[in-house]
Design an enzyme around this catalytic site. Structure first.
Site, short mmCIF file in Angstrom:
data_model
loop_
_atom_site.label_atom_id
_atom_site.label_comp_id
_atom_site.label_asym_id
_atom_site.label_seq_id
_atom_site.Cartn_x
_atom_site.Cartn_y
_atom_site.Cartn_z
N GLN A 1 13.28 0.52 -8.43
CA GLN A 1 11.81 0.42 -8.75
C GLN A 1 11.48 1.61 -9.99
OE1 GLN A 1 10.20 -2.31 -8.21
NE2 GLN A 1 11.78 -3.08 -6.66
N HIS B 1 11.42 1.00 -13.63
CA HIS B 1 10.57 0.16 -14.38
C HIS B 1 9.53 1.14 -15.52
CE1 HIS B 1 10.79 -4.05 -12.98
NE2 HIS B 1 10.96 -3.40 -11.73
N GLU C 1 2.95 -0.88 -3.20
CA GLU C 1 2.87 -2.35 -3.54
C GLU C 1 4.30 -2.94 -2.96
OE1 GLU C 1 4.34 -4.11 -8.22
OE2 GLU C 1 4.51 -1.95 -7.63
N HIS C 2 5.33 -2.13 -2.93
CA HIS C 2 6.61 -2.67 -2.33
C HIS C 2 6.64 -1.89 -1.24
CE1 HIS C 2 7.26 -3.51 -6.67
NE2 HIS C 2 7.76 -4.67 -6.25
N ASP D 1 12.10 -9.08 -6.82
CA ASP D 1 11.82 -9.11 -8.26
C ASP D 1 12.02 -10.42 -8.88
OD1 ASP D 1 10.44 -6.63 -7.92
OD2 ASP D 1 12.35 -5.54 -8.45
N HIS E 1 -37.70 -22.64 2.26
CA HIS E 1 -36.68 -23.06 2.95
C HIS E 1 -36.99 -23.88 4.20
CE1 HIS E 1 -34.72 -20.12 0.43
NE2 HIS E 1 -33.53 -20.35 0.81
#
Length: 424
Positions: A255, A258, A320-321, A351, A410
């Site tokens: 990861q 990236h 995230e992960h 992924d 109403h």
């Protein structure tokens, strides 16, 4: 990467760091916002003239190319692809499509009381723009992850933009039957999708990850065009006492490669394992400069005093992960984009090919939403239908609530129906 104990002399340092990590998010977007706003303003008011100028400046676009990728170009890319990659893309698309179909919400109608039927209708968005990055690496997987849920949802018009699309990306467009594909990226592509130009009609929603400029542009247009989320640098947390140093280190590096700004954290109560992972990370990242840089700046090993503390830290980070040791760990997970369970579930499988979407919330947003899904491409329209008997039963109670709020109109609207001939 460094080890930080949560107790003892480093406790204050740890708490300060954890508080800082909890506040991570979109602050960096402000640094590029002036430039992004100028690009968006020019694309909005000058249309193709500005769009093509920025495409030439940032995307390497020239007048010999078509702005719109042709079906012949994507078909040719597919035909030139290695058979093994064709098979991998086909299997991945099948996995992602099957998962998206299982996610699809259903329309329904039910009686919620005598004389009242309620329900919901599921309707797709009219159009969606899928942004596929084209920078450091080709990302055909991102096209799979953004286009397929839109197709499953039934979106009629799906637009893809990607700067300098690689052959793999073009080939994936052919596999998915993408018919509207533009070779542009950056903030100017977001502007074209949000506002429209002479060549590109605007879309209802923009999805997909991108660099800092793309993310800032999505935030800037969010009041004019719906977006999925603001995706920041990739994040990984591994919370484990049972994993192997090789497996944990490999996931952290995978990861981290990236983005130099990626966040990589290992949380454990086992000091021996912490030291082994630290050694393994240093060894395995030597030939991966991007991962090495990310791990040097944003790599941490938190040595927790107990499993409960490790679990609490994990949920505070809302990663995230997330990787955990066993299925039983899912019981304590409250905040995560996607969870990987056990020693045989490396994060890169998610992924590419597992099926769940890899477009996931970052910056702590996993505390309030999940990853991209078919739900991002549909609308839930609620329905209610009364019979005369149902209105007689619930109408007076609704009138009482309306009067309590001082909304006489109403109350009168309900009373008028009750007094109509045939309602008695």
């Amino acid at each position: 990467m460094r080890i930080i104990r949560t107790t003892g002399r480093s406790a204050k340092q740890f708490e300060a760091l954890l508080a800082l990590l909890e506040r991570r998010g979109s602050a960096a977007l402000d640094t590029v916002l002036p430039a992004v706003n100028k690009i968006l303003r020019n694309v909005r008011h000058q249309g193709d003239s500005a769009l093509l100028g920025y495409a030439k400046k940032f995307d390497g676009f020239d007048k010999t190319q078509n702005l719109r990728v042709t079906p012949e170009e994507t078909a040719s890319a597919w035909n030139e692809l290695d058979p093994s990659l064709k098979e991998a893309l086909t299997v991945a698309s099948r996995q992602i499509r099957a998962f998206a179909k299982n996610q699809m919400p259903k329309s329904w109608r039910a009686s919620s009381g005598k004389g009242l039927t309620t329900g919901q209708l599921i309707r797709p968005l009219d159009s969606a723009g899928c942004y596929v990055p084209g920078g450091r690496h080709p990302l055909p997987s991102t096209m799979l992850m953004t286009v397929i849920p839109a197709q499953v949802a039934g979106v009629r018009r799906i637009v893809v933009t990607s700067p300098r699309p690689a052959r793999e990306t073009l080939a994936t467009a052919h596999l998915l039957g993408v018919s509207e594909f533009y070779r542009i990226g950056g903030a100017h592509a977001v502007g074209a999708l949000a506002y429209g130009t002479e060549s590109i009609s605007r879309v209802a929603k923009i999805v997909g990850p991108g660099n800092l400029y793309v993310t800032a542009a999505k935030r800037a247009v969010a009041f004019d065009c719906a977006i999925d989320m603001l995706a920041g640098p990739t994040e990984i947390v591994v919370t484990s006492d049972l994993g192997t140093s090789q497996g944990i280190a490999s996931d952290l590096i995978a990861q981290a490669e990236h983005d130099p700004e990626a966040l990589a954290i290992f949380i454990t109560t086992k000091e021996d394992l912490a030291n082994e992972v630290l050694t393994e990370v240093k060894l395995r990242s030597r030939t991966n400069p991007i991962a090495k840089e990310a791990l040097r700046h944003n790599g941490y090993i938190f040595l927790a005093a107990s499993k409960e503390e490790a679990q609490g830290i994990t949920n505070r980070l809302a990663p995230e992960h997330l990787t955990v040791d066993a299925t039983a760990d899912l019981d304590w997970v409250q905040n995560a984009g996607s969870v990987f369970v056990g020693p045989h579930s490396p994060q890169p499988m998610g992924d590419y090919i597992s099926g769940p979407n890899h477009t996931l919330p970052t910056g702590g947003m996993a505390g309030v939403r999940g990853g991209l899904s078919v739900m991002d491409f549909v609308k839930l329209i609620t329905v209610q239908e009364y019979t005369a008997a149902g209105l007689r039963t619930l109408g007076p109670k609704a009138i009482r609530l309306a009067e309590a709020e001082g909304l006489t109109g109403h109350a009168e609207a309900i009373r008028a129906r009750l007094e109509e001939k045939g309602s008695a």
